[in-house]
Enzyme design. Structure first.
Site, short mmCIF file in Angstrom:
data_model
loop_
_atom_site.label_atom_id
_atom_site.label_comp_id
_atom_site.label_asym_id
_atom_site.label_seq_id
_atom_site.Cartn_x
_atom_site.Cartn_y
_atom_site.Cartn_z
CE LYS A 35 -2.85 -3.56 -6.71
NZ LYS A 35 -2.32 -2.60 -7.69
CE1 TYR A 244 10.93 -7.21 25.09
CE2 TYR A 244 9.08 -6.97 23.56
CZ TYR A 244 10.01 -7.77 24.22
OH TYR A 244 10.03 -9.13 23.98
C1 LIG Z 1 -3.22 -1.51 -7.77
C2 LIG Z 1 -3.65 -1.07 -9.11
C3 LIG Z 1 -4.97 -0.61 -9.32
C4 LIG Z 1 -5.93 -0.35 -8.18
O1 LIG Z 1 -5.54 0.84 -7.54
P1 LIG Z 1 -6.31 1.46 -6.31
O2 LIG Z 1 -5.60 2.74 -6.04
O3 LIG Z 1 -6.19 0.50 -5.20
O4 LIG Z 1 -7.73 1.68 -6.73
C5 LIG Z 1 -5.36 -0.35 -10.63
N1 LIG Z 1 -4.48 -0.48 -11.66
C6 LIG Z 1 -3.21 -0.87 -11.48
C7 LIG Z 1 -2.31 -0.97 -12.64
C8 LIG Z 1 -2.75 -1.17 -10.20
O5 LIG Z 1 -1.47 -1.54 -10.02
#
Ligand SMILES: *Cc1c(COP(=O)(O)O)cnc(C)c1O
Length: 349
Positions: A35, A244
């Site tokens: 994602k 800054y």
């Molecule tokens: C983001 C997510 C993962 C992956 O999690 P990590 O901690 O990055 O391994 C797996 N399952 C769901 C539902 C997620 O939202």
């Protein structure tokens, strides 16, 4: 090279996937969560490298992200959508063969009516209170739904990165209560859940951050190097300030390098006067405030002016830099700027 360069080691990502895969038994499949543009690293190249390493199931947050993965991989691998079947997504789910993880009675109805016979899974809420079908709803709908043949029953742990947290056991027990006896494939563990041990593995694991070199996968190979080009240097006298707000004042004659990269590129202002950049093995302190496009670095001790300085690399990974800035590796990765030139390195396995 005028912009900063983000080098992404695809072999390290593949190696991290394999090492997470080896942490579970032979009957347990390892998916890949890609994602948010593969945690900021470029989903097309990353998904292809993971497919090459052996991943057959991919998870994304939204259908649009699923479209990018399908485009990268072609037909075959499963592309699952964690936000489920949202209004307006039906065509995309159908045309690109995405597998929504249904999160509510509303989504279940939408899916079964709009795409009867189309693959789906169900996300169950076992205590995180974020996404998923809750216990009472599940009891009401499970008998009908199980007949429609979900490909996966899944849930997500809220505190998996704290192995002693009591919610882990509580969520595990609730997941068993909701899914035992269904005979369907089940998934509970992301990266943190894999490390909690075999009771959390079920049939499929869903690592994300551990693939990309982040905690809680301590043994992960480092994946990213971020090199910021030196644009200009200047000599400052004792008593002169830099940047800054004049928050850093030279105490000795100093050489300051101004490098390209700033908070608009995901390097937070909270790194001001705290972080270090690296010339090879030599650390150089970040001095003054991080501004939108620029960072100033004390390089007085270097024998010559380097062409660039690394703010992420083998000496300082995403979690180390995140800690200096008061955030976590996940946020550091997914904030990596759009302006960086992304260079994907791959020798092949
Ligand atoms: C983001 C997510 C993962 C992956 O999690 P990590 O901690 O990055 O391994 C797996 N399952 C769901 C539902 C997620 O939202």
């Amino acid at each position: 090279m005028s912009t900063a360069t983000l080098t992404i080691d695809l072999d390290a990502i593949a190696a991290n996937w394999r090492s997470l895969d080896r942490m579970t038994g032979p009957g347990v499949q390892t998916a890949a969560v890609v994602k948010a543009d593969a945690y900021g690293l470029g989903v097309t190249r990353v998904a292809r490298a993971l497919a090459h390493a052996g991943a057959r199931r991919f998870f994304v947050a939204y259908a649009e992200e699923g479209a990018a993965v399908r485009q990268a991989l072609g037909p075959g691998p499963q592309v699952a959508v964690l936000s489920g079947h949202m209004a307006g997504d039906t065509e995309m789910i159908h045309d690109l063969d995405l597998t929504p993880m249904l999160n509510s009675l509303e989504q279940i109805t939408r899916h079964l009516e709009a795409l009867p016979g189309h693959a789906f899974g169900v996300q169950l809420d076992t205590g995180m209170n974020r996404l998923g079908v809750e216990m009472l709803e599940w009891q009401a709908v499970a008998p009908i739904l199980l007949e429609a043949g979900p490909e996966l029953l899944m849930s997500h742990l809220a505190c998996a990165d704290e192995s002693q947290h009591p919610l882990n056991e509580a969520q595990l027990a609730t997941f068993h209560a909701m899914t035992d006896g269904t005979g369907l494939p089940r998934s509970l563990a992301a990266t943190g859940g894999i490390l909690l041990g075999p009771r959390y593995h079920f049939d499929l694991t869903r690592p994300g951050v551990g693939l990309f070199g982040g905690l809680p996968h301590v043994a992960a190979h480092p994946v990213v190097t971020l090199s910021l080009p030196v644009i200009q240097t200047r000599e400052v006298e004792p008593g002169e300030a830099v940047g800054y707000g004049c928050t850093w004042v030279a105490e000795r004659p100093s050489v300051i390098a101004t490098v390209g990269g700033g908070y608009a590129d995901g390097l937070p202002r909270t790194l001001s006067n705290k972080a270090r950049l690296w010339d090879g093995d030599t650390p150089c302190p970040l001095v003054g405030r991080v501004s939108m496009d620029l960072i100033t670095v004390d390089i007085t001790h270097l024998p010559e002016v380097p062409r660039s300085l690394d703010i992420l690399g083998p000496h300082q990974g995403v979690d180390a830099l995140a800690e200096v800035g008061g955030t976590i590796g996940y946020e550091m990765l997914t904030s990596l700027g759009r302006r960086y030139q992304r260079r994907h390195q791959e020798r092949g396995a």
